[in-house]
Design a protein around this motif. Structure first.
Motif, PDB file in Angstrom:
ATOM      1  N   ARG A 181       5.049  12.128   2.596  1.00 14.92           N
ATOM      2  CA  ARG A 181       5.837  11.196   2.903  1.00 14.92           C
ATOM      3  C   ARG A 181       7.681  11.498   2.963  1.00 14.92           C
ATOM      4  O   ARG A 181       7.253  11.267   3.738  1.00 14.92           O
ATOM      5  CB  ARG A 181       5.584   9.570   1.900  1.00 14.92           C
ATOM      6  CG  ARG A 181       6.803   8.824   2.249  1.00 14.92           C
ATOM      7  CD  ARG A 181       5.935   7.615   0.816  1.00 14.92           C
ATOM      8  NE  ARG A 181       6.572   8.768  -0.137  1.00 14.92           N
ATOM      9  CZ  ARG A 181       6.731   8.414  -1.934  1.00 14.92           C
ATOM     10  NH1 ARG A 181       5.458   7.225  -1.908  1.00 14.92           N
ATOM     11  NH2 ARG A 181       6.808   9.467  -2.840  1.00 14.92           N
TER      12      ARG A 181
ATOM     13  N   LEU B 124      -4.607   4.902  -0.457  1.00 14.92           N
ATOM     14  CA  LEU B 124      -3.655   4.709   0.288  1.00 14.92           C
ATOM     15  C   LEU B 124      -3.112   3.580  -0.142  1.00 14.92           C
ATOM     16  O   LEU B 124      -2.384   2.707   1.361  1.00 14.92           O
ATOM     17  CB  LEU B 124      -4.686   4.819   1.701  1.00 14.92           C
ATOM     18  CG  LEU B 124      -4.363   6.827   2.513  1.00 14.92           C
ATOM     19  CD1 LEU B 124      -4.542   6.597   3.644  1.00 14.92           C
ATOM     20  CD2 LEU B 124      -2.924   7.134   1.961  1.00 14.92           C
ATOM     21  N   ALA B 125      -4.114   3.234  -0.445  1.00 15.05           N
ATOM     22  CA  ALA B 125      -4.167   1.279  -1.484  1.00 15.05           C
ATOM     23  C   ALA B 125      -3.100   1.054  -2.392  1.00 15.05           C
ATOM     24  O   ALA B 125      -2.537  -0.293  -2.636  1.00 15.05           O
ATOM     25  CB  ALA B 125      -5.138   0.423  -1.445  1.00 15.05           C
TER      26      ALA B 125
ATOM     27  N   ALA C 150       2.123   2.988   0.237  1.00 12.21           N
ATOM     28  CA  ALA C 150       1.345   1.955   1.143  1.00 12.21           C
ATOM     29  C   ALA C 150       1.765   1.827   2.412  1.00 12.21           C
ATOM     30  O   ALA C 150       1.851   1.301   3.301  1.00 12.21           O
ATOM     31  CB  ALA C 150       1.258   0.321   1.225  1.00 12.21           C
ATOM     32  N   HIS C 151       3.461   2.173   2.331  1.00  9.22           N
ATOM     33  CA  HIS C 151       4.558   2.298   3.474  1.00  9.22           C
ATOM     34  C   HIS C 151       4.430   3.899   3.647  1.00  9.22           C
ATOM     35  O   HIS C 151       5.386   4.073   3.881  1.00  9.22           O
ATOM     36  CB  HIS C 151       5.329   1.633   2.821  1.00  9.22           C
ATOM     37  CG  HIS C 151       5.670  -0.225   2.964  1.00  9.22           C
ATOM     38  ND1 HIS C 151       4.698  -0.290   3.812  1.00  9.22           N
ATOM     39  CD2 HIS C 151       5.143  -0.944   1.950  1.00  9.22           C
ATOM     40  CE1 HIS C 151       4.406  -2.326   2.924  1.00  9.22           C
ATOM     41  NE2 HIS C 151       4.478  -1.951   2.284  1.00  9.22           N
TER      42      HIS C 151
ATOM     43  N   VAL D 238      -5.296  -4.366   3.466  1.00  6.45           N
ATOM     44  CA  VAL D 238      -4.040  -3.606   3.182  1.00  6.45           C
ATOM     45  C   VAL D 238      -3.606  -4.175   3.827  1.00  6.45           C
ATOM     46  O   VAL D 238      -2.077  -3.355   3.504  1.00  6.45           O
ATOM     47  CB  VAL D 238      -5.077  -2.069   2.735  1.00  6.45           C
ATOM     48  CG1 VAL D 238      -3.642  -1.546   2.098  1.00  6.45           C
ATOM     49  CG2 VAL D 238      -5.594  -2.282   2.060  1.00  6.45           C
ATOM     50  N   GLU D 239      -3.564  -3.543   4.706  1.00  7.17           N
ATOM     51  CA  GLU D 239      -2.435  -4.142   5.955  1.00  7.17           C
ATOM     52  C   GLU D 239      -1.363  -2.877   5.897  1.00  7.17           C
ATOM     53  O   GLU D 239      -0.109  -3.512   5.632  1.00  7.17           O
ATOM     54  CB  GLU D 239      -1.851  -5.592   6.052  1.00  7.17           C
ATOM     55  CG  GLU D 239      -2.527  -6.551   6.275  1.00  7.17           C
ATOM     56  CD  GLU D 239      -1.459  -7.714   6.682  1.00  7.17           C
ATOM     57  OE1 GLU D 239      -0.517  -8.307   6.048  1.00  7.17           O
ATOM     58  OE2 GLU D 239      -2.242  -8.774   6.983  1.00  7.17           O
ATOM     59  N   ARG D 240      -1.678  -1.593   6.302  1.00  3.37           N
ATOM     60  CA  ARG D 240      -1.013  -0.483   5.468  1.00  3.37           C
ATOM     61  C   ARG D 240      -0.333  -0.258   7.239  1.00  3.37           C
ATOM     62  O   ARG D 240      -0.048  -0.540   8.535  1.00  3.37           O
ATOM     63  CB  ARG D 240      -2.205   0.619   5.737  1.00  3.37           C
ATOM     64  CG  ARG D 240      -1.189   1.299   4.672  1.00  3.37           C
ATOM     65  CD  ARG D 240      -1.956   2.576   4.161  1.00  3.37           C
ATOM     66  NE  ARG D 240      -1.094   3.156   3.479  1.00  3.37           N
ATOM     67  CZ  ARG D 240      -0.751   4.783   4.359  1.00  3.37           C
ATOM     68  NH1 ARG D 240      -0.311   4.588   5.026  1.00  3.37           N
ATOM     69  NH2 ARG D 240       0.367   5.606   2.987  1.00  3.37           N
ATOM     70  N   GLU D 241       1.530  -0.294   6.415  1.00 10.20           N
ATOM     71  CA  GLU D 241       1.671   0.854   7.567  1.00 10.20           C
ATOM     72  C   GLU D 241       2.355   1.864   7.633  1.00 10.20           C
ATOM     73  O   GLU D 241       3.443   1.913   6.486  1.00 10.20           O
ATOM     74  CB  GLU D 241       3.183  -0.954   7.338  1.00 10.20           C
ATOM     75  CG  GLU D 241       4.094  -0.203   8.638  1.00 10.20           C
ATOM     76  CD  GLU D 241       3.646  -1.107  10.427  1.00 10.20           C
ATOM     77  OE1 GLU D 241       2.513  -1.711  10.357  1.00 10.20           O
ATOM     78  OE2 GLU D 241       3.588   0.164  11.100  1.00 10.20           O
TER      79      GLU D 241
END
Ligand code: FDA
Length: 324
Positions: free
Chosen positions: A107, A134-135, A140-141, A170-173
């Protein structure tokens, strides 16, 4: 033979090949060879190599004009000696201690981290581990990250259900990348099951595996933008099917096609020339670390049921491209 598949002894040594690919419009994912770790010390060494590789690759990508994010593929069996089918949580906990810092590092360096899938006995631990990490709010971003779905497993459709439920919750971005493959451990899975008197977990008729690959391709492409999709195959029919389905859908999101360095080079060049987004999987490491990888490639090239073998035998194009 090893030099055909392995692009360098270490990430620094691999940079000239990666830069050449970049200039030809082909992306890369560097795979640090190593798997089936037997001690914590060995797992620590692998994690440190991954961290150094992320630094080296991210710095190189920053120097190359127009280069996208660096991309590293890792294997969980190299990040923990504790992977056991009967107790996936132990391996998960131990691997998390090494994977979490790598995700943070990816990241911070703007790099992508991809977790390969290995034999079925580790699937539960790998999936649980990656989806749980990853959650976590701090991840998460970012970073950009991905997993692998193996179409040769007869229950792969249920695995995809689970991944899609996760992705929508989770709608991960940025969204998770799912790399669809057929699977590289077919002989191992069949022999292991026979030894125990179990039904094999993989399709035993190649056309069934190929049909499942096409079904999963369609489901994945339809699931966008909840996931990003990478289709990894050297089979012209499987690749053509993915491109055609994507075009029918109006190419709403970019489809990535992936090949193995040394096996799919011509295909990758042809696809890139056609304007497709192509990524080559580039193993890095010494010959001993790469032995298991090379054996899998040998098996793949000499198998009775293989697109590349059929193509080399001169099977007619119409037959090669026929629906499975
Ligand atoms: P092709 O169409 O010739 O398919 C060969 C495959 O079919 C075999 O490998 C096997 O899966 C299956 N098969 C063979 N005989 C069969 C039979 N009798 N019945 C049913 N099925 C049969 N693999 C993996 O397990 N984990 C990973 O993380 C990755 N990562 C990866 C990244 C990239 C970029 C690529 C290109 C490939 C991988 N792979 C992988 C390896 C991948 O699984 C392997 O290359 C493919 O299985 C080869 O499939 P093709 O579509 O290229 O050929």
């Amino acid at each position: 033979m090893a030099h055909r598949f392995i692009v360098g002894e270490d990430p620094h040594g691999a940079l000239p090949v990666l830069e050449r690919l970049h200039r030809r419009g082909i992306l890369a994912s560097v795979d640090l060879l190593g798997e089936a770790t037997v001690s914590a010390a060995e797992a620590d060494v692998y994690a440190a190599r991954c961290a150094a590789a992320l630094d080296e690759l991210a710095a190189a990508h920053a120097r190359w004009p127009g280069a996208p994010e660096a991309n590293l593929s890792v294997k969980i069996s190299a990040l923990t000696p504790l992977l056991r089918t009967a107790a996936p949580e132990r391996g998960e906990r131990d691997a998390a201690e090494r994977l979490r810092p790598l995700l943070r590092r990816a990241r911070d360096r703007g790099a992508h981290l991809h977790v390969d899938m290995e034999s079925l006995d580790s699937r539960e631990a790998v999936l649980e581990l990656v989806l749980a990490l990853l959650a976590e709010p701090e991840l998460a971003h970012g970073p950009s990250a991905g997993i692998v779905l193996q179409a040769y497993l007869t229950d792969s459709s249920e695995t995809l259900d689970r991944v899609l439920v996760w992705a929508r919750e989770v709608e991960r971005e940025p969204p998770l990348v799912v790399r669809l493959v057929k699977g590289a451990y077919w002989d191992h899975e069949v022999v292991e099951a026979r030894q125990h008197g179990w039904a094999p977990p993989v399709f035993e008729v190649k056309a069934e595996c190929d049909r499942n690959f096409e079904r999963l391709t369609q489901r994945l492409l339809d699931a966008r933008p909840a996931v990003r999709v990478a289709v990894a195959s050297h089979n012209l029919r499987s690749v053509a099917h993915a491109i055609a389905y994507d075009e029918l859908a109006g190419r709403p999101h970019e489809l990535e096609l992936q090949i193995l360095r040394g096996l799919g080079d011509d295909l990758g060049t042809a696809l890139a020339a056609r304007g497709q987004r192509v990524r080559a999987y580039c193993p890095v490491g010494d010959l001993v670390a790469g032995m298991a990888y090379l054996v899998r490639r040998l098996l793949e090239n000499t198998a009775n049921d293989s697109f590349l073998a059929d193509q080399a035998r001169g099977v007619a194009l119409e037959e090669l491209l026929a629906a499975p």
